[in-house]
Design a protein around this motif. Structure first.
Motif, PDB file in Angstrom:
ATOM      1  N   MET A 261      -1.421  -2.258   7.365  1.00  0.00           N
ATOM      2  CA  MET A 261      -1.157  -3.009   6.140  1.00  0.00           C
ATOM      3  C   MET A 261      -2.369  -2.997   5.208  1.00  0.00           C
ATOM      4  O   MET A 261      -2.240  -2.927   3.989  1.00  0.00           O
ATOM      5  CB  MET A 261      -0.775  -4.452   6.480  1.00  0.00           C
ATOM      6  CG  MET A 261       0.588  -4.594   7.159  1.00  0.00           C
ATOM      7  SD  MET A 261       1.953  -4.006   6.107  1.00  0.00           S
ATOM      8  CE  MET A 261       2.128  -2.296   6.672  1.00  0.00           C
ATOM      9  N   SER A 262      -3.558  -3.053   5.804  1.00  0.00           N
ATOM     10  CA  SER A 262      -4.777  -3.001   5.000  1.00  0.00           C
ATOM     11  C   SER A 262      -4.913  -1.638   4.307  1.00  0.00           C
ATOM     12  O   SER A 262      -5.262  -1.560   3.130  1.00  0.00           O
ATOM     13  CB  SER A 262      -5.994  -3.271   5.887  1.00  0.00           C
ATOM     14  OG  SER A 262      -7.192  -3.151   5.166  1.00  0.00           O
ATOM     15  N   ALA A 263      -4.596  -0.569   5.064  1.00  0.00           N
ATOM     16  CA  ALA A 263      -4.666   0.778   4.491  1.00  0.00           C
ATOM     17  C   ALA A 263      -3.616   0.956   3.397  1.00  0.00           C
ATOM     18  O   ALA A 263      -3.874   1.597   2.369  1.00  0.00           O
ATOM     19  CB  ALA A 263      -4.471   1.821   5.585  1.00  0.00           C
ATOM     20  N   SER A 264      -2.439   0.384   3.601  1.00  0.00           N
ATOM     21  CA  SER A 264      -1.369   0.493   2.605  1.00  0.00           C
ATOM     22  C   SER A 264      -1.773  -0.183   1.291  1.00  0.00           C
ATOM     23  O   SER A 264      -1.586   0.372   0.198  1.00  0.00           O
ATOM     24  CB  SER A 264      -0.088  -0.140   3.146  1.00  0.00           C
ATOM     25  OG  SER A 264       0.937  -0.136   2.171  1.00  0.00           O
ATOM     26  N   ARG A 265      -2.338  -1.389   1.398  1.00  0.00           N
ATOM     27  CA  ARG A 265      -2.781  -2.101   0.186  1.00  0.00           C
ATOM     28  C   ARG A 265      -3.898  -1.346  -0.516  1.00  0.00           C
ATOM     29  O   ARG A 265      -3.965  -1.285  -1.746  1.00  0.00           O
ATOM     30  CB  ARG A 265      -3.243  -3.509   0.556  1.00  0.00           C
ATOM     31  CG  ARG A 265      -2.119  -4.478   0.871  1.00  0.00           C
ATOM     32  CD  ARG A 265      -2.624  -5.903   0.921  1.00  0.00           C
ATOM     33  NE  ARG A 265      -3.615  -6.074   1.977  1.00  0.00           N
ATOM     34  CZ  ARG A 265      -3.324  -6.432   3.224  1.00  0.00           C
ATOM     35  NH1 ARG A 265      -2.064  -6.643   3.578  1.00  0.00           N
ATOM     36  NH2 ARG A 265      -4.273  -6.573   4.115  1.00  0.00           N
ATOM     37  N   ARG A 272       3.012  -4.147  -0.325  1.00  0.00           N
ATOM     38  CA  ARG A 272       4.422  -3.781  -0.370  1.00  0.00           C
ATOM     39  C   ARG A 272       5.122  -4.331   0.859  1.00  0.00           C
ATOM     40  O   ARG A 272       4.493  -4.612   1.887  1.00  0.00           O
ATOM     41  CB  ARG A 272       4.605  -2.274  -0.444  1.00  0.00           C
ATOM     42  CG  ARG A 272       4.177  -1.532   0.804  1.00  0.00           C
ATOM     43  CD  ARG A 272       4.553  -0.067   0.716  1.00  0.00           C
ATOM     44  NE  ARG A 272       4.134   0.667   1.901  1.00  0.00           N
ATOM     45  CZ  ARG A 272       4.386   1.958   2.096  1.00  0.00           C
ATOM     46  NH1 ARG A 272       5.037   2.646   1.189  1.00  0.00           N
ATOM     47  NH2 ARG A 272       3.985   2.551   3.199  1.00  0.00           N
ATOM     48  N   LYS A 273       6.432  -4.466   0.761  1.00  0.00           N
ATOM     49  CA  LYS A 273       7.202  -4.996   1.880  1.00  0.00           C
ATOM     50  C   LYS A 273       7.220  -3.993   3.024  1.00  0.00           C
ATOM     51  O   LYS A 273       7.347  -2.785   2.805  1.00  0.00           O
ATOM     52  CB  LYS A 273       8.630  -5.301   1.446  1.00  0.00           C
ATOM     53  CG  LYS A 273       8.736  -6.468   0.466  1.00  0.00           C
ATOM     54  CD  LYS A 273      10.200  -6.769   0.139  1.00  0.00           C
ATOM     55  CE  LYS A 273      10.300  -7.970  -0.798  1.00  0.00           C
ATOM     56  NZ  LYS A 273      11.727  -8.269  -1.122  1.00  0.00           N
TER      57      LYS A 273
END
Length: 303
Positions: A261-265, A272-273
């Motif tokens: 989730m950290s990498a996605s942000r 994102r969901k």
């Protein structure tokens, strides 16, 4: 080793149950959980190192292959739906169609693969006779590939239709097959029970049998190795008021999910969901609890 394995297919054979399935068991209703399961395979690769004192690898391979086929035939008598075929996403036609058995020779050293297992290499040790995307009701539900290495090692790759079994059922089958192959008179073989439809009755719904593609774009598969002391430290760090005793799976999964989730942000600039889903064996969670030998799909996605 990232290059393709040098694989030589020696034979393909259909292995049928050693005893015919009784007429009363010739049709097995799928449970509701089976019906909703997308068409796919559960896969497993088992590794067995060779005996360093044995120099006749070819002769040993022939002897082992024969034992594998004979014991597989006997195990299929108990796990008779595995030798059947799907019919209209409502039942298994237990017609002793058989399982597909592939014998292969791998021209490389056993330890080269195990030193640093790579996903693309391991895939080559699985039966490749059926593409998951084109499975039909008339295909074999169980496929086995016995890969014999030049050094005497052996890898057994298994693909089992997820429509008729979950990972726990596959594990029961492997234990039964292994006990049969060992011909141990003191080792109890527990017969499976297939009656999922009586617990989760099927419904007359337009449930498609087509493969379900849940991934948009190109999927990425990674392998992470966690040493036991690191997992223990991670569990201690993960303790909280809401989760006073986190399991190893919970602790490692939480770390990987947090990093993802950290990498996605970081990549997108905005959150994102996303959904994390873990399959849970519900046999012991039902009231009353079910024994481990209940075959079929008894798993539920925990999110």
């Amino acid at each position: 080793m990232s290059e393709p394995l040098r694989i030589e297919i020696m034979q393909r054979e259909t292995i049928r149950p050693s005893s015919p399935t009784p007429l009363a068991l010739r049709s097995l209703k799928l449970s509701l959980l089976d019906q909703f399961m997308p068409i796919s395979h559960i896969t497993l690769v088992l590794f067995y190192p060779g005996n360093g004192n044995d120099t006749d690898h070819l002769g040993k391979a022939k002897e082992t292959s024969l034992r594998l086929k004979t014991s597989l035939s006997e195990a299929l008598t108990l796990f008779y739906p595995f030798a059947g075929r799907l019919r209209d996403n409502s039942s298994i036609e237990c017609d002793d169609h058989g399982a597909e058995y592939i014998e292969a020779r791998i021209h490389c050293i056993f330890s080269d693969i195990l030193r640093k297992p790579e996903t693309e290499v391991l895939k080559q040790l699985l039966p490749a006779a059926i593409d998951d995307q084109v499975i039909t009701a008339r295909d074999s539900q169980l496929l086995v590939q016995a890969s014999f290495f030049d050094c005497g090692g052996l890898a057994i790759g298994v693909k089992l239709s997820h429509k008729i079994a979950d990972a726990a059922t596959l594990a029961s089958f492997i234990m039964c097959w292994a006990a049969t192959a060992r011909c141990s008179s003191t080792e109890a073989i527990i017969s499976p029970v297939f009656m999922g439809a009586s617990i989760f009755p099927q419904m007359d719904l337009p449930i498609p049998m087509l493969p379900v593609d849940l991934i948009q774009g190109e999927p990425v598969l990674k392998r992470f190795v966690f040493e036991a002391p690191k997992i223990s430290a991670l569990r201690a760090k993960a303790i909280s008021a809401s989760v006073p005793n986190p399991t190893r799976v919970e602790s490692v999964t939480a770390l990987i999910w947090k990093c993802a989730m950290s990498a996605s942000r970081s990549n997108l600039g905005v959150p994102r969901k996303a959904v994390l889903s873990l399959d849970v064996n519900i046999r012991k969670r039902l009231v009353p609890a079910l024994p481990d030998n209940y075959g079929g799909n008894f798993q539920f996605a925990r999110r």
